[in-house]
Design a protein around this motif. Structure first.
Motif, PDB file in Angstrom:
ATOM      1  N   PHE A   1       0.825  -1.207   0.000  1.00 43.50           N
ATOM      2  CA  PHE A   1       0.000   0.000   0.000  1.00 43.50           C
ATOM      3  C   PHE A   1       0.853   1.249   0.000  1.00 43.50           C
ATOM      4  CE2 PHE A   1       0.814  -0.661   4.499  1.00 43.50           C
ATOM      5  CZ  PHE A   1       1.038   0.625   4.964  1.00 43.50           C
ATOM      6  N   CYS A   2       0.239   2.324  -0.487  1.00 46.21           N
ATOM      7  CA  CYS A   2       0.870   3.641  -0.508  1.00 46.21           C
ATOM      8  C   CYS A   2      -0.201   4.663  -0.158  1.00 46.21           C
ATOM      9  CB  CYS A   2       1.452   3.905  -1.899  1.00 46.21           C
ATOM     10  SG  CYS A   2       2.087   5.568  -2.148  1.00 46.21           S
ATOM     11  N   GLY A   3      -0.048   5.346   0.972  1.00 38.93           N
ATOM     12  CA  GLY A   3      -1.019   6.359   1.365  1.00 38.93           C
ATOM     13  C   GLY A   3      -1.755   6.008   2.638  1.00 38.93           C
ATOM     14  N   TYR A   4      -2.746   6.820   2.949  1.00 39.04           N
ATOM     15  CA  TYR A   4      -3.565   6.639   4.157  1.00 39.04           C
ATOM     16  C   TYR A   4      -4.865   5.941   3.781  1.00 39.04           C
ATOM     17  CZ  TYR A   4      -6.661   7.713   8.028  1.00 39.04           C
ATOM     18  OH  TYR A   4      -7.554   7.605   9.071  1.00 39.04           O
ATOM     19  N   HIS A   5      -5.204   4.863   4.521  1.00 42.72           N
ATOM     20  CA  HIS A   5      -6.370   4.057   4.155  1.00 42.72           C
ATOM     21  C   HIS A   5      -7.240   3.668   5.347  1.00 42.72           C
ATOM     22  CE1 HIS A   5      -4.490   3.865   0.237  1.00 42.72           C
ATOM     23  NE2 HIS A   5      -3.419   3.292   0.752  1.00 42.72           N
TER      24      HIS A   5
ATOM     25  N   TYR B   1      -4.673  -2.527   7.809  1.00 40.39           N
ATOM     26  CA  TYR B   1      -3.791  -1.394   7.545  1.00 40.39           C
ATOM     27  C   TYR B   1      -2.813  -1.166   8.696  1.00 40.39           C
ATOM     28  CZ  TYR B   1      -2.569   3.462   6.277  1.00 40.39           C
ATOM     29  OH  TYR B   1      -1.913   4.622   5.939  1.00 40.39           O
ATOM     30  N   LEU B   2      -3.338  -1.085   9.921  1.00 38.44           N
ATOM     31  CA  LEU B   2      -2.470  -0.846  11.078  1.00 38.44           C
ATOM     32  C   LEU B   2      -1.508  -2.004  11.312  1.00 38.44           C
ATOM     33  CD1 LEU B   2      -4.696   0.834  13.829  1.00 38.44           C
ATOM     34  CD2 LEU B   2      -3.074   1.889  12.269  1.00 38.44           C
ATOM     35  N   ALA B   3      -1.789  -3.168  10.730  1.00 35.95           N
ATOM     36  CA  ALA B   3      -0.916  -4.334  10.899  1.00 35.95           C
ATOM     37  C   ALA B   3       0.510  -4.052  10.436  1.00 35.95           C
ATOM     38  CB  ALA B   3      -1.474  -5.528  10.131  1.00 35.95           C
ATOM     39  N   THR B   4       0.683  -3.100   9.526  1.00 36.13           N
ATOM     40  CA  THR B   4       2.034  -2.797   9.052  1.00 36.13           C
ATOM     41  C   THR B   4       2.936  -2.303  10.175  1.00 36.13           C
ATOM     42  OG1 THR B   4       3.300  -1.673   7.317  1.00 36.13           O
ATOM     43  CG2 THR B   4       1.555  -0.392   8.391  1.00 36.13           C
ATOM     44  N   ASN B   5       2.358  -1.662  11.194  1.00 35.49           N
ATOM     45  CA  ASN B   5       3.166  -1.159  12.306  1.00 35.49           C
ATOM     46  C   ASN B   5       3.523  -2.238  13.319  1.00 35.49           C
ATOM     47  OD1 ASN B   5       3.277   1.364  11.220  1.00 35.49           O
ATOM     48  ND2 ASN B   5       2.317   2.419  12.930  1.00 35.49           N
ATOM     49  N   LEU B   6       3.068  -3.461  13.087  1.00 35.07           N
ATOM     50  CA  LEU B   6       3.520  -4.583  13.916  1.00 35.07           C
ATOM     51  C   LEU B   6       4.975  -4.908  13.621  1.00 35.07           C
ATOM     52  CD1 LEU B   6       0.430  -6.953  13.607  1.00 35.07           C
ATOM     53  CD2 LEU B   6       1.145  -5.716  15.668  1.00 35.07           C
ATOM     54  N   SER B   7       5.390  -4.738  12.362  1.00 35.66           N
ATOM     55  CA  SER B   7       6.770  -5.049  11.986  1.00 35.66           C
ATOM     56  C   SER B   7       7.698  -3.860  12.188  1.00 35.66           C
ATOM     57  CB  SER B   7       6.833  -5.525  10.527  1.00 35.66           C
ATOM     58  OG  SER B   7       6.270  -4.551   9.662  1.00 35.66           O
TER      59      SER B   7
ATOM     60  N   ASN C   1       6.193   2.579  10.278  1.00 33.86           N
ATOM     61  CA  ASN C   1       5.838   2.338   8.880  1.00 33.86           C
ATOM     62  C   ASN C   1       4.814   3.333   8.344  1.00 33.86           C
ATOM     63  OD1 ASN C   1       7.520   0.291   8.080  1.00 33.86           O
ATOM     64  ND2 ASN C   1       6.056  -1.358   8.380  1.00 33.86           N
ATOM     65  N   LEU C   2       3.896   3.777   9.203  1.00 35.00           N
ATOM     66  CA  LEU C   2       2.825   4.666   8.758  1.00 35.00           C
ATOM     67  C   LEU C   2       3.142   6.148   8.944  1.00 35.00           C
ATOM     68  CD1 LEU C   2      -0.318   2.718  10.071  1.00 35.00           C
ATOM     69  CD2 LEU C   2       0.499   2.886   7.715  1.00 35.00           C
ATOM     70  N   ASP C   3       4.288   6.449   9.551  1.00 35.83           N
ATOM     71  CA  ASP C   3       4.587   7.842   9.889  1.00 35.83           C
ATOM     72  C   ASP C   3       4.608   8.753   8.672  1.00 35.83           C
ATOM     73  OD1 ASP C   3       4.757   6.964  12.453  1.00 35.83           O
ATOM     74  OD2 ASP C   3       6.813   7.642  12.820  1.00 35.83           O
ATOM     75  N   GLU C   4       5.098   8.263   7.538  1.00 33.35           N
ATOM     76  CA  GLU C   4       5.210   9.107   6.347  1.00 33.35           C
ATOM     77  C   GLU C   4       4.041   8.913   5.383  1.00 33.35           C
ATOM     78  OE1 GLU C   4       9.005   8.906   4.453  1.00 33.35           O
ATOM     79  OE2 GLU C   4      10.120   9.026   6.318  1.00 33.35           O
TER      80      GLU C   4
ATOM     81  N   PRO D   1       4.303  -1.260   3.281  1.00 33.59           N
ATOM     82  CA  PRO D   1       4.201   0.100   2.729  1.00 33.59           C
ATOM     83  C   PRO D   1       5.272   0.411   1.689  1.00 33.59           C
ATOM     84  CG  PRO D   1       5.347   0.177   4.815  1.00 33.59           C
ATOM     85  CD  PRO D   1       4.984  -1.271   4.591  1.00 33.59           C
ATOM     86  N   PHE D   2       4.919   1.292   0.747  1.00 34.97           N
ATOM     87  CA  PHE D   2       5.909   1.894  -0.131  1.00 34.97           C
ATOM     88  C   PHE D   2       5.519   3.360  -0.319  1.00 34.97           C
ATOM     89  CE2 PHE D   2       2.605   0.199  -2.838  1.00 34.97           C
ATOM     90  CZ  PHE D   2       2.464   1.067  -3.901  1.00 34.97           C
ATOM     91  N   LYS D   3       6.448   4.181  -0.758  1.00 38.13           N
ATOM     92  CA  LYS D   3       6.229   5.615  -0.829  1.00 38.13           C
ATOM     93  C   LYS D   3       5.766   6.046  -2.220  1.00 38.13           C
ATOM     94  CE  LYS D   3       9.750   6.640   2.677  1.00 38.13           C
ATOM     95  NZ  LYS D   3      11.031   7.345   2.939  1.00 38.13           N
ATOM     96  N   GLU D   4       4.990   7.118  -2.250  1.00 38.52           N
ATOM     97  CA  GLU D   4       4.541   7.692  -3.511  1.00 38.52           C
ATOM     98  C   GLU D   4       5.746   8.064  -4.379  1.00 38.52           C
ATOM     99  OE1 GLU D   4       1.627  11.306  -5.137  1.00 38.52           O
ATOM    100  OE2 GLU D   4       2.241  11.231  -3.034  1.00 38.52           O
ATOM    101  N   GLY D   5       5.731   7.617  -5.610  1.00 40.82           N
ATOM    102  CA  GLY D   5       6.812   7.913  -6.535  1.00 40.82           C
ATOM    103  C   GLY D   5       7.984   6.954  -6.479  1.00 40.82           C
ATOM    104  N   ASP D   6       8.011   6.067  -5.475  1.00 38.78           N
ATOM    105  CA  ASP D   6       9.142   5.152  -5.282  1.00 38.78           C
ATOM    106  C   ASP D   6       8.871   3.836  -6.009  1.00 38.78           C
ATOM    107  OD1 ASP D   6      11.354   3.763  -4.459  1.00 38.78           O
ATOM    108  OD2 ASP D   6      10.740   3.611  -2.341  1.00 38.78           O
ATOM    109  N   ILE D   7       9.063   3.826  -7.309  1.00 42.94           N
ATOM    110  CA  ILE D   7       8.782   2.618  -8.083  1.00 42.94           C
ATOM    111  C   ILE D   7       9.771   1.505  -7.742  1.00 42.94           C
ATOM    112  CG2 ILE D   7      10.171   3.252 -10.088  1.00 42.94           C
ATOM    113  CD1 ILE D   7       6.702   1.505 -10.036  1.00 42.94           C
TER     114      ILE D   7
END
Length: 441
Positions: free
Chosen positions: A144-148, A154-160, A164-167, A188-194
């Motif tokens: 995913f990329c962005g706020y959802h 979604y919040l599961a990403t912050n388990l690792s 992860n969600l800060d940006e 997560p991945f960042k906008e524009g970061d292909i």
């Protein structure tokens, strides 16, 4: 405007004692604006005007219901349609026919789609889209990329990684209560970061079944990035979901991906769709959406009539009056006025965001305190103001001129304080505002 004897601020303190977190939406917490001073509650809203519990009157040049009310609060035409629906019964043992009509209209607007499911809120819409996509792909991992939203997937990403969600949008989101078994199911991945997205595809291989992303948030869509993500996803049998809850109906009457000719498998719509009335839509390709029938997805109030009726009338007005164009004209003119004021006062303000949603970046390492002081001083002048303005067609040139006049005084005040090397926090009649999620008491 005097801020003493603020009934709303007092009620907010009471609310925090009996409602964990104070209310139901982080973005409306008083601490996000002006702790201990924000009026917090309203009696009436109309157009872009708000009256608080003490009958103080404000012009709303802030979040405008979190971007839900592009036609202005309590739009007369939407009100009339909703009142009629309520008088004729908003709930029944039978289904309301407007549900089918809205589905047909959304498919007509998005010709790549064939099927629609409806909800009432954005977070649950995203969760439903993820469920359908996982059911279709038969794979559990989501990139995913962005706020959802706030749901477990979604919040599961912050388990690792707790950051992860800060940006993505909000820092400090804790996964308390999220099952640890969901570890490494949302990446997560960042906008524009292909390259970052390619690394996720390579690492998780045929376990990766879904990619969800916002088409844009603070700037216009990165078309090349979106097209490459789509191409990679298609080559790897990954379902593509565009979350257009915020971006939909800002650039056009529908969703912004229609302007750039990149088609998802599923698109999620909400916010402005009902002009303040709860409605969410998940539209998609029939072969993907039919996977909803393999999983139990059902809710009583998803059948309630008001949201469908409000959405139909909102769509009618958007298309008839070319509302997105009007919003961006208003925003472009306002941005130019704000920049002129900042230049004339020497205040080093940066403005980002699309024209209809200007976002302020306050200068110096005292940025959060400057934002708080700005909100405080604008409130005294009769404006609900923050670092973002969700514009509506109710923001007339006359009201924008009033805002600019107040803004000029406040920017001058802020710059004079900076020139005098004052500690900005000392000028605030309470604490500095919050920037993200945190416990209140």
């Amino acid at each position: 405007m005097a801020l003493k004897n603020n009934s709303g601020a007092k009620l907010w303190q009471q609310a925090k004692e009996i409602i964990p977190g104070g209310n139901q939406l982080l973005s409306k917490r008083a601490e996000m604006f002006l702790p201990e001073q924000w009026p917090a509650y309203y009696k009436k809203s109309k157009g872009c005007e708000v009256w608080d519990l003490d009958d103080n009157h404000y012009y709303d040049f802030s979040i405008m219901g979190i971007g839900t009310s592009s036609l202005g609060y309590a739009n007369d035409e939407v009100n009339e349609a909703v009142i009629s629906a309520i008088q004729n019964g908003s709930m029944s043992s039978l289904n309301c026919y407007e549900e089918v009509e809205l589905a047909q209209q959304l498919i007509a607007i998005h010709p790549w789609s064939d099927a629609v499911r409806f909800t009432r809120t954005g977070g649950e819409s995203c969760a439903l889209a993820i469920r359908i996509a996982r059911a279709f792909s038969k794979k559990e991992i989501v990139a995913f990329c962005g706020y959802h939203g706030w749901h477990d997937w979604y919040l599961a990403t912050n388990l690792s990684d707790s950051e992860n969600l800060d940006e993505q949008l909000l820092p400090g989101l804790k996964p308390a209560g999220v099952p640890k078994q969901l570890h490494n199911t949302a990446i997560p991945f960042k906008e524009g970061d292909i390259d970052g997205f390619k690394q996720i595809v390579e690492k998780y291989g045929d376990r990766l079944g879904v990619v969800m992303m916002e088409v844009f948030r603070h700037s216009l869509p990165d078309v090349a990035f979106l097209k490459e993500v789509k191409a990679i996803a298609k080559a790897n049998d990954i379902v593509v979901i565009f979350d257009e809850i915020s971006s939909g109906f800002r650039l056009n009457a529908g969703a912004s991906h229609l302007l750039i000719e990149v088609e998802p498998d599923i698109c999620v719509l909400g916010k402005a769709l009902g002009n303040g009335h709860p409605i969410g839509a998940i539209i998609g390709r029939k072969e993907v959406m039919d996977a909803a029938q393999q999983s139990f997805i059902s809710s009583s109030y998803w059948t309630e009539r008001v949201g469908f009726v409000a959405a139909l009338k909102t769509l009618e007005i958007f298309q008839r009056d070319n509302v997105p164009s009007r919003l961006n004209i208003i925003g472009k003119q306002l941005k130019e006025q704000i920049k002129a004021v900042a230049s004339s006062t020497g205040f080093d303000l940066k403005i980002i965001g699309i024209d209809s949603v200007p976002i302020f970046i306050f200068p110096t390492d005292q940025a959060l305190a400057l934002k708080t002081l700005f909100t405080q001083e604008m409130l005294k002048r009769g404006f609900l103001a923050s670092n973002v303005i969700y514009l509506s067609i109710a923001h007339t040139p006359e009201l924008c001129d009033k805002y600019i006049s107040a803004l000029s005084d406040v920017f001058k005040l802020l710059q004079e304080a900076l020139n005098a090397n004052k500690k900005i926090a000392m000028l605030i009649d309470g604490p500095v505002c919050h920037s993200g999620f945190q416990r209140l008491n």
